[in-house]
Design a protein around this motif. Structure first.
Motif, PDB file in Angstrom:
ATOM      1  N   ALA A 106       0.840  -1.201   0.000  1.00 45.97           N
ATOM      2  CA  ALA A 106       0.000   0.000   0.000  1.00 45.97           C
ATOM      3  C   ALA A 106       0.870   1.244   0.000  1.00 45.97           C
ATOM      4  CB  ALA A 106      -0.922  -0.009   1.213  1.00 45.97           C
ATOM      5  N   VAL A 107       1.985   1.186   0.745  1.00 43.29           N
ATOM      6  CA  VAL A 107       2.888   2.338   0.774  1.00 43.29           C
ATOM      7  C   VAL A 107       3.575   2.504  -0.591  1.00 43.29           C
ATOM      8  CG1 VAL A 107       4.964   3.289   1.821  1.00 43.29           C
ATOM      9  CG2 VAL A 107       3.218   2.203   3.243  1.00 43.29           C
ATOM     10  N   MET A 118       9.830  10.531   3.366  1.00 41.41           N
ATOM     11  CA  MET A 118      10.725  10.712   4.502  1.00 41.41           C
ATOM     12  C   MET A 118      10.336  11.965   5.281  1.00 41.41           C
ATOM     13  SD  MET A 118      13.483  12.842   5.354  1.00 41.41           S
ATOM     14  CE  MET A 118      14.246  13.426   3.836  1.00 41.41           C
ATOM     15  N   LEU A 119      10.087  13.067   4.572  1.00 38.67           N
ATOM     16  CA  LEU A 119       9.760  14.325   5.250  1.00 38.67           C
ATOM     17  C   LEU A 119       8.491  14.187   6.077  1.00 38.67           C
ATOM     18  CD1 LEU A 119      10.536  17.079   2.587  1.00 38.67           C
ATOM     19  CD2 LEU A 119      11.643  16.737   4.793  1.00 38.67           C
ATOM     20  N   GLY A 120       7.502  13.473   5.532  1.00 41.55           N
ATOM     21  CA  GLY A 120       6.257  13.278   6.282  1.00 41.55           C
ATOM     22  C   GLY A 120       6.536  12.594   7.617  1.00 41.55           C
ATOM     23  N   GLY A 121       7.268  11.481   7.555  1.00 45.82           N
ATOM     24  CA  GLY A 121       7.538  10.726   8.777  1.00 45.82           C
ATOM     25  C   GLY A 121       8.448  11.477   9.732  1.00 45.82           C
ATOM     26  N   MET A 122       9.578  11.977   9.213  1.00 43.17           N
ATOM     27  CA  MET A 122      10.581  12.606  10.087  1.00 43.17           C
ATOM     28  C   MET A 122      10.044  13.882  10.731  1.00 43.17           C
ATOM     29  SD  MET A 122      13.383  10.883  10.358  1.00 43.17           S
ATOM     30  CE  MET A 122      14.953  11.756  10.484  1.00 43.17           C
ATOM     31  N   ALA A 166       3.779  12.365   1.902  1.00 41.31           N
ATOM     32  CA  ALA A 166       3.902  12.661   3.323  1.00 41.31           C
ATOM     33  C   ALA A 166       2.963  11.779   4.142  1.00 41.31           C
ATOM     34  CB  ALA A 166       3.593  14.140   3.573  1.00 41.31           C
ATOM     35  N   VAL A 167       1.742  11.632   3.667  1.00 41.43           N
ATOM     36  CA  VAL A 167       0.779  10.802   4.407  1.00 41.43           C
ATOM     37  C   VAL A 167       1.279   9.359   4.455  1.00 41.43           C
ATOM     38  CG1 VAL A 167      -1.550   9.874   4.399  1.00 41.43           C
ATOM     39  CG2 VAL A 167      -1.187  12.292   3.902  1.00 41.43           C
ATOM     40  N   ALA A 168       1.792   8.879   3.331  1.00 41.18           N
ATOM     41  CA  ALA A 168       2.334   7.517   3.319  1.00 41.18           C
ATOM     42  C   ALA A 168       3.443   7.382   4.360  1.00 41.18           C
ATOM     43  CB  ALA A 168       2.858   7.173   1.921  1.00 41.18           C
ATOM     44  N   GLY A 169       4.320   8.390   4.436  1.00 43.53           N
ATOM     45  CA  GLY A 169       5.424   8.348   5.392  1.00 43.53           C
ATOM     46  C   GLY A 169       4.941   8.323   6.834  1.00 43.53           C
ATOM     47  N   ILE A 170       3.872   9.087   7.104  1.00 43.35           N
ATOM     48  CA  ILE A 170       3.354   9.127   8.474  1.00 43.35           C
ATOM     49  C   ILE A 170       2.699   7.785   8.822  1.00 43.35           C
ATOM     50  CG2 ILE A 170       1.668  10.244   9.979  1.00 43.35           C
ATOM     51  CD1 ILE A 170       2.145  12.792   8.140  1.00 43.35           C
ATOM     52  N   LEU A 171       1.960   7.225   7.871  1.00 47.00           N
ATOM     53  CA  LEU A 171       1.240   5.977   8.142  1.00 47.00           C
ATOM     54  C   LEU A 171       2.195   4.813   8.399  1.00 47.00           C
ATOM     55  CD1 LEU A 171      -1.596   6.072   5.431  1.00 47.00           C
ATOM     56  CD2 LEU A 171      -1.842   6.427   7.891  1.00 47.00           C
ATOM     57  N   ILE A 172       3.320   4.774   7.676  1.00 44.46           N
ATOM     58  CA  ILE A 172       4.174   3.591   7.727  1.00 44.46           C
ATOM     59  C   ILE A 172       5.184   3.649   8.875  1.00 44.46           C
ATOM     60  CG2 ILE A 172       5.963   4.399   6.133  1.00 44.46           C
ATOM     61  CD1 ILE A 172       4.462   0.870   6.182  1.00 44.46           C
TER      62      ILE A 172
END
Lengths: 290, 233
Positions: free
Chosen positions: A16-17, A44-48, A200-206
């Motif tokens: 999904a990611v 990366m930016l979304g998660g970090m 960004a949303v993908a990064g936050i979700l994963i």
């Protein structure tokens, strides 16, 4: 059987990611024929950003929203200051610009954040859910649900709004779009903004499942690119299917062969697609204009 | 209404327009005739702002167009039906028309839609069909309808008869004539010089990036050189 189910769950979650990253590639490719290799850095930016705002004491939902806004701003800046001034250059030039942007963003993240791995608490707590002996984390369901919501929103935007149709028109025929009065530069900018937001949303979700660090974007971009190639570059449906298939292939390779070969699957897919079916699963036949 | 003064334009190092001047008064149908590659399409593209000019001026209703982006020119009242129709193939007929009214989004465009469907009844029955599946004639009607949705005051038409059956050519030119009655000003590029001059008030003959001659439609139809070169007599 239990094993198969287990691998399928983890494959679909990661897939999904990949699908979301591939969708970002597709959006930007359709709008301006650029393969944006900085797409992984959006993830990366979304998660970090969420992690570090969280560490600074910002409530996580707020931190996540801010991370998306920041990533969108970076996406718009990438278009405005790196892609737009080079408009009219060849595809290779533009691709190298995005690779440069990717290296720059990675370097900046290394300086601004740090070089360690980080994680986020799962959005919903609770134990793993057991289905026929296989375990699935509640966060995996969050990832899958998030991906579905993004797909539905994107579909509704493109199919149901005039702005979405203007983006399709710009992708289909840029000159004709300008001749009906569409600001095609803004339309391309919008596709960068949406691709950045999705990344960004993908990064936050994963992040609660897979950890994040300043350099996760490189591998994600490659996987997402492989997924987009497999699906047929330019096809949104292909991006999603390609992402899920790649995720499953990886999970099966890791489970049945060896987890050491997991990352090789994406490269193998790229090679096979390039050699055997350059248009991918859902790609359009190349149209030669005369 | 439109004044083109000494306009030059190039593709790379090859200059396609070597100083072209013409003017169009409100309410006229002006036609540009000339061979393939004479620069007619380049001129229309320059007026619309999708082809840069290297010298000269283009004025529309006393406003200089230099530095004004193509999409703003549509809002000012200049719409173009490009050569080869260039409809948005993946979108439906109705979406193509609604996008034609992009510069007027926010307004209700039902009256304009009804008008276009009245001009081209063939489109009305196919409004949900994707534009790429239409026949050449239907695509031409759609391209004209799309341009009309912007409610232009000046309509630039590039080769509307190209590749169409004679009956369709006549139908399209009839529509152009009726647009004049509706108050539109039309700049028409046509290879079919005889048909174009039959509905035009005045014409310009374009040869290798220059205006070779100009005059009323009647004068051009009677001109021996024009007759020999473009009317095949």
């Amino acid at each position: 059987m239990t094993e198969l189910l287990q691998f399928t769950f983890s494959g679909l979650t990661v897939g999904a990611v990949y699908a979301l990253v591939a969708l970002g590639f597709t959006l930007i490719y359709n709008s301006c024929d650029v393969i944006n290799f900085a797409q992984g850095e959006f993830v990366m930016l979304g998660g970090m950003t969420t992690v570090f705002l969280g560490l600074a004491g910002v409530p996580l939902p707020l931190a996540a929203c801010f991370a998306v806004v920041l990533t969108v701003a970076v996406g718009l800046a990438l278009h405005r200051f790196a892609i737009e001034p080079a408009r009219g250059s060849g595809a290779v030039v533009l691709i190298i610009i995005t690779i440069g942007a990717s290296i720059f963003l990675r370097g900046a993240a290394q300086v601004i954040f740090d070089k360690r791995f980080h994680t986020l608490p799962p959005f919903v707590g609770g134990d793993a859910i057991r289905i026929a002996g296989a375990a699935i984390l509640p966060q995996s369901l969050v990832v899958l649900a998030g991906a579905v919501i993004i797909l539905v929103l994107l579909w509704a935007f493109i199919e149901r709004t005039l702005i979405g149709k203007a983006m399709v028109a710009t992708a289909a025929n840029e000159i004709a779009a300008r001749l009906v009065g569409i600001d095609t530069r803004a339309a391309v900018g919008l596709s960068f903004a949406i691709a950045a937001a999705i990344g960004a949303v993908a990064g936050i979700l994963i992040t609660p499942i897979a950890l994040t660090s300043y350099d996760v974007g490189t591998v994600l971009a490659l996987k997402g690119f492989a997924a987009a190639m497999l699906g047929g570059i330019g096809s949104a449906v292909g991006a999603v299917i390609g992402g899920l298939v790649l995720g499953l292939l990886e999970a099966f390779a890791a489970g049945y062969v060896s987890s050491q070969y997991k990352d090789a699957v994406a490269f193998l897919v790229i090679l096979i697609v390039l050699l055997a079916m350059p248009r991918g699963l859902f790609g359009r036949a190349p149209v030669e204009r005369v | 209404m439109l004044a083109v003064e000494e306009v030059r334009s190039s593709y790379g190092r090859i200059e396609a327009l070597h100083g072209v001047s013409l003017d169009v008064a409100a309410g006229e149908i002006i036609t540009l005739v000339g061979a393939n590659g004479a620069g007619k399409t380049t001129l229309l593209r320059a007026i619309s702002g999708v082809q840069p000019i290297s010298a000269g001026r283009i004025r529309f209703e006393a406003r200089r167009l230099d530095g004004i982006s193509a999409h703003v020119r549509v809002a000012l009242g200049i719409a173009q039906v490009p050569e080869g129709r260039q409809v948005f193939a993946p979108l439906s007929v109705e979406d193509n028309l609604r996008l034609g009214g992009w510069t007027r989004r926010g307004e209700r465009l039902d009256a304009e839609l009804a008008w276009v469907y009245e001009l081209f009844p063939a489109l009305a029955s196919r409004r949900r069909v994707s534009a790429g599946t239409l026949s050449g004639g239907e695509q031409q009607m759609l391209a004209i309808g799309r341009a009309l949705m912007a409610k232009p005051r000046l309509l630039l038409l590039d080769e509307p008869s190209m590749g169409l059956a004679p009956m369709l050519v006549e139908q399209i030119l009839d529509v152009v004539r009726s647009l004049k009655q509706a108050g539109l000003t039309v700049l028409l590029v046509e290879q079919n010089a005889r048909a174009a001059l039959a509905i035009a008030d005045r014409g310009y003959v374009v040869e290798t990036g220059r205006i070779a001659t100009s005059g009323s439609a009647g004068e051009l139809l009677a001109d021996d050189r024009v007759r020999a070169a473009y009317l095949g007599v």
